[in-house]
Scaffold this motif. Structure first.
Motif, PDB file in Angstrom:
ATOM      1  N   ALA A  21       0.840  -1.202   0.000  1.00 17.05           N
ATOM      2  CA  ALA A  21       0.000   0.000   0.000  1.00 17.05           C
ATOM      3  C   ALA A  21       0.877   1.255   0.000  1.00 17.05           C
ATOM      4  O   ALA A  21       0.579   2.235  -0.697  1.00 17.05           O
ATOM      5  CB  ALA A  21      -0.931   0.000   1.207  1.00 17.05           C
ATOM      6  N   TYR A  22       1.967   1.215   0.758  1.00 20.49           N
ATOM      7  CA  TYR A  22       2.922   2.328   0.791  1.00 20.49           C
ATOM      8  C   TYR A  22       3.514   2.560  -0.603  1.00 20.49           C
ATOM      9  O   TYR A  22       3.559   3.685  -1.098  1.00 20.49           O
ATOM     10  CB  TYR A  22       4.024   2.016   1.802  1.00 20.49           C
ATOM     11  CG  TYR A  22       5.201   2.943   1.752  1.00 20.49           C
ATOM     12  CD1 TYR A  22       5.203   4.141   2.450  1.00 20.49           C
ATOM     13  CD2 TYR A  22       6.337   2.613   0.996  1.00 20.49           C
ATOM     14  CE1 TYR A  22       6.297   4.998   2.405  1.00 20.49           C
ATOM     15  CE2 TYR A  22       7.422   3.461   0.945  1.00 20.49           C
ATOM     16  CZ  TYR A  22       7.401   4.652   1.652  1.00 20.49           C
ATOM     17  OH  TYR A  22       8.481   5.484   1.594  1.00 20.49           O
ATOM     18  N   ALA A  24       2.320   1.710  -3.481  1.00 19.82           N
ATOM     19  CA  ALA A  24       1.289   2.197  -4.387  1.00 19.82           C
ATOM     20  C   ALA A  24       1.045   3.691  -4.170  1.00 19.82           C
ATOM     21  O   ALA A  24       0.880   4.448  -5.130  1.00 19.82           O
ATOM     22  CB  ALA A  24      -0.013   1.408  -4.193  1.00 19.82           C
ATOM     23  N   HIS A  25       1.063   4.096  -2.912  1.00 18.05           N
ATOM     24  CA  HIS A  25       0.849   5.517  -2.623  1.00 18.05           C
ATOM     25  C   HIS A  25       2.024   6.357  -3.135  1.00 18.05           C
ATOM     26  O   HIS A  25       1.803   7.443  -3.694  1.00 18.05           O
ATOM     27  CB  HIS A  25       0.655   5.739  -1.123  1.00 18.05           C
ATOM     28  CG  HIS A  25       0.089   7.078  -0.798  1.00 18.05           C
ATOM     29  ND1 HIS A  25      -1.241   7.275  -0.556  1.00 18.05           N
ATOM     30  CD2 HIS A  25       0.675   8.296  -0.695  1.00 18.05           C
ATOM     31  CE1 HIS A  25      -1.453   8.558  -0.312  1.00 18.05           C
ATOM     32  NE2 HIS A  25      -0.296   9.204  -0.385  1.00 18.05           N
ATOM     33  N   ALA A  28       1.585   6.771  -6.742  1.00 13.65           N
ATOM     34  CA  ALA A  28       0.521   7.740  -7.009  1.00 13.65           C
ATOM     35  C   ALA A  28       1.005   9.169  -6.758  1.00 13.65           C
ATOM     36  O   ALA A  28       0.629  10.092  -7.479  1.00 13.65           O
ATOM     37  CB  ALA A  28      -0.703   7.432  -6.153  1.00 13.65           C
ATOM     38  N   MET A  29       1.865   9.340  -5.774  1.00 10.49           N
ATOM     39  CA  MET A  29       2.423  10.669  -5.531  1.00 10.49           C
ATOM     40  C   MET A  29       3.295  11.105  -6.709  1.00 10.49           C
ATOM     41  O   MET A  29       3.232  12.255  -7.137  1.00 10.49           O
ATOM     42  CB  MET A  29       3.215  10.694  -4.214  1.00 10.49           C
ATOM     43  CG  MET A  29       2.310  10.699  -2.998  1.00 10.49           C
ATOM     44  SD  MET A  29       3.086  10.580  -1.360  1.00 10.49           S
ATOM     45  CE  MET A  29       4.639  11.367  -1.505  1.00 10.49           C
ATOM     46  N   ALA A  34      -1.870  11.560  -5.777  1.00 10.10           N
ATOM     47  CA  ALA A  34      -1.965  11.417  -4.325  1.00 10.10           C
ATOM     48  C   ALA A  34      -1.001  12.420  -3.701  1.00 10.10           C
ATOM     49  O   ALA A  34      -0.102  12.934  -4.370  1.00 10.10           O
ATOM     50  CB  ALA A  34      -1.600   9.996  -3.887  1.00 10.10           C
ATOM     51  N   ASP A  37      -0.311  13.100   2.925  1.00  8.29           N
ATOM     52  CA  ASP A  37      -1.334  13.588   3.840  1.00  8.29           C
ATOM     53  C   ASP A  37      -1.330  12.786   5.141  1.00  8.29           C
ATOM     54  O   ASP A  37      -0.490  11.914   5.343  1.00  8.29           O
ATOM     55  CB  ASP A  37      -2.704  13.541   3.175  1.00  8.29           C
ATOM     56  CG  ASP A  37      -3.070  12.147   2.662  1.00  8.29           C
ATOM     57  OD1 ASP A  37      -2.331  11.178   2.935  1.00  8.29           O
ATOM     58  OD2 ASP A  37      -4.106  12.026   1.984  1.00  8.29           O
ATOM     59  N   GLU A  39      -3.393  10.564   6.148  1.00  2.82           N
ATOM     60  CA  GLU A  39      -3.680   9.141   5.888  1.00  2.82           C
ATOM     61  C   GLU A  39      -2.383   8.397   5.526  1.00  2.82           C
ATOM     62  O   GLU A  39      -2.149   7.280   5.975  1.00  2.82           O
ATOM     63  CB  GLU A  39      -4.701   9.013   4.764  1.00  2.82           C
ATOM     64  CG  GLU A  39      -5.148   7.593   4.503  1.00  2.82           C
ATOM     65  CD  GLU A  39      -6.216   7.512   3.423  1.00  2.82           C
ATOM     66  OE1 GLU A  39      -6.170   6.527   2.657  1.00  2.82           O
ATOM     67  OE2 GLU A  39      -7.076   8.412   3.347  1.00  2.82           O
ATOM     68  N   PHE A  40      -1.546   9.040   4.722  1.00  3.63           N
ATOM     69  CA  PHE A  40      -0.277   8.421   4.341  1.00  3.63           C
ATOM     70  C   PHE A  40       0.655   8.334   5.543  1.00  3.63           C
ATOM     71  O   PHE A  40       1.334   7.323   5.737  1.00  3.63           O
ATOM     72  CB  PHE A  40       0.375   9.205   3.199  1.00  3.63           C
ATOM     73  CG  PHE A  40       1.613   8.570   2.657  1.00  3.63           C
ATOM     74  CD1 PHE A  40       1.599   7.274   2.154  1.00  3.63           C
ATOM     75  CD2 PHE A  40       2.815   9.262   2.632  1.00  3.63           C
ATOM     76  CE1 PHE A  40       2.746   6.676   1.644  1.00  3.63           C
ATOM     77  CE2 PHE A  40       3.961   8.675   2.123  1.00  3.63           C
ATOM     78  CZ  PHE A  40       3.923   7.391   1.629  1.00  3.63           C
ATOM     79  N   LEU A  43      -0.377   5.412   7.495  1.00  4.95           N
ATOM     80  CA  LEU A  43       0.076   4.185   6.834  1.00  4.95           C
ATOM     81  C   LEU A  43       1.537   3.899   7.183  1.00  4.95           C
ATOM     82  O   LEU A  43       1.902   2.767   7.488  1.00  4.95           O
ATOM     83  CB  LEU A  43      -0.096   4.299   5.317  1.00  4.95           C
ATOM     84  CG  LEU A  43       0.477   3.169   4.470  1.00  4.95           C
ATOM     85  CD1 LEU A  43      -0.176   1.837   4.802  1.00  4.95           C
ATOM     86  CD2 LEU A  43       0.335   3.500   2.997  1.00  4.95           C
TER      87      LEU A  43
END
Length: 63
Positions: A21-22, A24-25, A28-29, A34, A37, A39-40, A43
């Motif tokens: 998930a990290y 993927a984020h 996306a950044m 993404a 934030d 939420e990140f 995570l």
């Protein structure tokens, strides 16, 4: 498989899922879809905890 090994495997899967998930984020950044934030940040904290728990569960196999 014994209980210690099963516990280690379960902790590894949690850490691996959070790491994916990290990653993927982060991707996306880079794609600007993404942002860094709260939420990140959460995570990242959960990933750190999961890694520590995995390492602790691994001790019987590396000591």
């Amino acid at each position: 498989m014994n209980a210690d090994h099963e516990k280690m495997q379960a902790k590894y899967r949690v850490w691996k899922d959070l790491t994916e998930a990290y990653e993927a984020h982060i991707s996306a950044m880079w794609a600007q879809t993404a942002v860094f934030d709260d939420e990140f940040k959460d995570l990242i904290k959960r990933m750190e905890v999961a890694h520590a728990e995995f390492m602790a569960a691994s001790k019987p196999f590396i000591s």
